[in-house]
Design a protein around this motif. Structure first.
Motif, PDB file in Angstrom:
ATOM      1  N   GLN A 214      -8.300   8.197  -2.205  1.00 28.97           N
ATOM      2  CA  GLN A 214      -7.414   7.183  -1.581  1.00 28.97           C
ATOM      3  C   GLN A 214      -8.404   6.113  -0.735  1.00 28.97           C
ATOM      4  OE1 GLN A 214      -4.290   9.500   0.302  1.00 28.97           O
ATOM      5  NE2 GLN A 214      -3.130   9.193  -1.531  1.00 28.97           N
TER       6      GLN A 214
ATOM      7  N   GLN B  35       1.337   3.393   2.215  1.00 26.97           N
ATOM      8  CA  GLN B  35       1.811   3.479   3.280  1.00 26.97           C
ATOM      9  C   GLN B  35       3.144   2.921   3.382  1.00 26.97           C
ATOM     10  OE1 GLN B  35      -0.331   1.729   6.517  1.00 26.97           O
ATOM     11  NE2 GLN B  35       1.314   1.482   8.212  1.00 26.97           N
TER      12      GLN B  35
ATOM     13  N   THR C   4      -7.547  12.421   0.006  1.00 23.36           N
ATOM     14  CA  THR C   4      -7.597  11.763   0.826  1.00 23.36           C
ATOM     15  C   THR C   4      -8.854  10.685   0.600  1.00 23.36           C
ATOM     16  OG1 THR C   4      -6.256  12.770   2.402  1.00 23.36           O
ATOM     17  CG2 THR C   4      -7.489  10.951   3.317  1.00 23.36           C
TER      18      THR C   4
ATOM     19  N   TYR D   5      -5.899   3.132   1.602  1.00 19.34           N
ATOM     20  CA  TYR D   5      -5.634   2.996   3.150  1.00 19.34           C
ATOM     21  C   TYR D   5      -7.074   2.428   3.456  1.00 19.34           C
ATOM     22  CZ  TYR D   5      -1.707   6.195   2.351  1.00 19.34           C
ATOM     23  OH  TYR D   5      -0.480   6.792   2.058  1.00 19.34           O
ATOM     24  N   ASP D   6      -7.215   1.783   4.776  1.00 18.50           N
ATOM     25  CA  ASP D   6      -8.360   1.714   5.158  1.00 18.50           C
ATOM     26  C   ASP D   6      -8.805   2.839   6.416  1.00 18.50           C
ATOM     27  OD1 ASP D   6      -9.429  -0.618   3.784  1.00 18.50           O
ATOM     28  OD2 ASP D   6      -8.367  -1.738   4.911  1.00 18.50           O
TER      29      ASP D   6
ATOM     30  N   SER E 233       0.914  -1.240  -0.123  1.00 19.52           N
ATOM     31  CA  SER E 233      -0.032   0.111   0.070  1.00 19.52           C
ATOM     32  C   SER E 233       0.828   1.267   0.031  1.00 19.52           C
ATOM     33  CB  SER E 233      -0.847   0.012   1.277  1.00 19.52           C
ATOM     34  OG  SER E 233      -0.080   0.198   2.353  1.00 19.52           O
TER      35      SER E 233
ATOM     36  N   TYR F 166      -3.434   9.529   8.471  1.00 19.55           N
ATOM     37  CA  TYR F 166      -2.204   8.670   7.918  1.00 19.55           C
ATOM     38  C   TYR F 166      -1.343   8.360   8.933  1.00 19.55           C
ATOM     39  CZ  TYR F 166      -3.620  10.753   3.316  1.00 19.55           C
ATOM     40  OH  TYR F 166      -4.350  11.224   2.128  1.00 19.55           O
TER      41      TYR F 166
END
Length: 603
Positions: A404, A122, A401, A410-411, A120, A367
């Protein structure tokens, strides 16, 4: 999520680290077996040579006449036969282990790359792409050396060492006992320095990765670097990083050089001393000349094997560091995973005539790299099938965001998102993202021709479908004017195109995908007035009866949306049409007044 550097090198031994390569070696067990047979045959042939020399010295040169001449002839013929076997088996071993080195390295590179591309965003917040590239190239090359050369050399020299040692005892128990005691004293300094070499090897690879990361970052930002005249600054920064890597490498080389010197001096010093004793034994009649010659050759084999093992150990230390880094990278698990029991989207769940329904329920998100800053807070939104919703707000309001989260890059830490009534966490990432088309704010153009760049939207699309999508995105005309039309190479990151042209390629790519849910993130931000008019018309056709979310700072772009939501600090603060929001006199009215005053012709 642990980062690739989270496992300290000091916590693992070389042996346990290299065990991580076993899953890559297992598929080729048969080839390892063949290489092992060739290895054993070559080692046995090598060990037979000193015995042949003993026979030649004692029986051939020890007498005269036809019998001695015939024996010498037979001995040399046998030596040639042994050399033939040695040559064939060595060639077979070299071929097999070289093939294995190349094959295993290719498998590791593919496996690591396949793992990295599933991570991901991240992961890429904390890991530089240059460091990943260093691991895919430099580190795997070190592993190739071990698999393709060092393992074979190690096994060969272990066999020679053990076989030579046995034959030394067969030749002379007394001299062999003395040499064993002396060689045992040699092992201790080799082990001590070996550990130091391993630590320095890991440090050296880390420094090389740092330099690669700097180079990758700067090469991807050359227009900015040159615009701010930072060429010399960045060159000096890279040179400093390279120099740091060089100094670290030199510390490793000095340590390894010292290790080699100590090993050679101690090993050969021990052998010379023992051979001196053997020479006295021959003079005293306790040994034959052939036995001493045999002992010398076997002692040389043992010493050479031990010296080669110390060299191999140095390679193994470096490969252990490289393996450790690759295993650390492979151990990183993306927090965004496919569900254990995924739900399927019905084939007719999305229809272009109706689009998709979208439901965001009390979403809260921050985040991972900024845990104290809430990017989305208690956000709920219902989007009907076929509805066009525009999302506006100042920079940092949470608009991108939101996109995304819809794509499950992201979750959210709170709440859930549903697509046609199904929680997106219950869908596979492929199914979810296959149903969504996106035109990002930062356009990505690949190093390929125009046709393939647009076809990225749908890999099996025909040329005619690609051209149709390009026409809808107002890209066909400028593509046709390129030197080779649709076959024109667009340059790395699309450097041969203007910003507006790159944007239209991205729009064509999304239109070719023909998704039921379309996300437009500043889709017309890089276009001039004429291009924007053309693309806006194409987008209006594409958005008809399709669920569409639009992010735009230029409010003229979103005035015709069915609904406008205004975001501020991660929350929805206003909802309505352009006219109703202007009448409310709130955040949107302020943005509209400011923007239209600056651009009165935009209405």
């Amino acid at each position: 999520m642990s980062t690739p550097n989270s496992s300290p090198a000091s916590q693992r031994s070389s042996l346990s680290t290299l065990k991580g390569l076993l899953p890559f070696l297992r598929p080729y067990r048969a080839r390892f077996f063949v290489a092992g047979i060739a290895l054993v045959v070559a080692a046995c042939a090598t060990l037979a040579i000193p015995a042949a020399f003993k026979q030649m010295i004692d029986m051939g040169f020890g007498g005269t006449g036809d019998h001695s001449i015939k024996h010498v002839d037979l001995t040399f013929l046998a030596l040639f036969g042994v050399a033939t076997v040695l040559g064939i088996s060595t060639a077979a071993r070299f071929y097999m282990v070289s093939w294995l080195g190349e094959r295993v390295t290719a498998d590791i590179r593919s496996k690591v790359y396949s793992h990295v591309v599933t991570q991901s965003p991240q992961f890429f917040e904390t890991t530089q792409t240059g460091e990943v590239l260093s691991r895919l190239t430099t580190d795997t090359t070190l592993i190739q050396t071990v698999v393709g050369t060092s393992i074979s050399m190690a096994l060969r020299n272990i066999l020679l060492f053990i076989g030579g040692l046995v034959m030394l005892f067969v030749t002379s128990i007394k001299l062999s006992s003395i040499i064993i005691v002396m060689l045992a004293l040699v092992v201790l300094p080799i082990v001590i320095f070996g550990r130091k070499v391993r630590k320095l090897s890991r440090d050296s690879q880390d420094k090389i990765a740092d330099a690669s990361a700097i180079a990758g970052e700067i090469l991807n930002a050359m227009p900015t670097v040159q615009a701010f005249t930072h060429e010399h600054i960045e060159a000096d920064r890279f040179s400093g990083s390279v120099e740091n890597a060089f100094q670290t490498a030199m510390r490793r080389i000095r340590a390894r050089s010292l290790l080699t010197m100590i090993a050679i001096l101690l090993v050969f010093g021990s052998i010379v001393f023992v051979l001196w004793l053997g020479a006295h034994a021959v003079l005293q009649g306790n040994m034959s000349g052939g036995e001493l010659g045999q002992f010398i050759l076997y002692a040389s084999l043992v010493a050479g094997a031990l010296g080669a093992l110390s060299e191999v150990m140095g390679d193994a230390q470096r490969a252990a560091g490289a393996t450790e880094r690759l295993l650390d990278l492979m151990a990183v698990e993306s927090p965004i995973q496919n569900p254990a029991s995924p739900k399927s989207l019905p084939q007719n769940a999305f229809k272009i005539q109706t689009g998709a329904t979208l439901s965001l329920n009390d979403i809260g998100f921050h985040y991972p790299s900024r845990p104290n800053t809430q990017a989305i807070s208690h956000l709920s939104l219902q989007v009907a099938a076929g509805e066009t919703v525009a999302i506006v707000g100042s920079s940092g309001a949470g608009k991108t965001t939101l996109f995304q989260l819809l794509l499950r890059f992201y979750d959210p830490q709170q709440g859930f998102i549903e697509l046609n009534g199904i929680n997106i966490r219950d869908l596979t990432l492929h199914d979810l993202r296959d149903a969504v088309g996106v035109v990002p704010q930062e356009t990505i153009i690949f190093s390929a021709n125009a046709m393939e760049n647009i076809r990225y939207g749908r890999a099996n699309a025909s040329d005619a479908e690609v051209i149709a999508a390009a026409k809808m995105a107002a890209a066909h005309e400028f593509i046709e004017k390129l030197p080779e039309g649709y076959q024109s190479f667009l340059g790395e990151r699309g450097v041969r195109l203007s910003g507006g042209q790159r944007q239209r390629i991205a729009i064509a790519r999304a239109l070719l995908k023909n998704p039921p849910l379309l996300l437009l993130d500043e889709a017309t931000s890089a276009l001039d007035a004429e291009s924007e008019r053309l693309v806006q018309g194409a987008l209006e056709v594409a958005m008809r009866d399709r669920t569409t979310l639009i992010i735009a700072h230029r409010l003229a772009t979103v005035q015709r949306a069915d609904r406008i939501i205004v975001m501020d600090q991660g929350k929805i603060v206003e909802t309505g049409t352009h006219n109703s929001l202007v009448e409310q006199g709130g955040v949107y009215a302020t943005l509209a007044a400011l923007q239209f005053n600056l651009h009165p012709d935009s209405e």
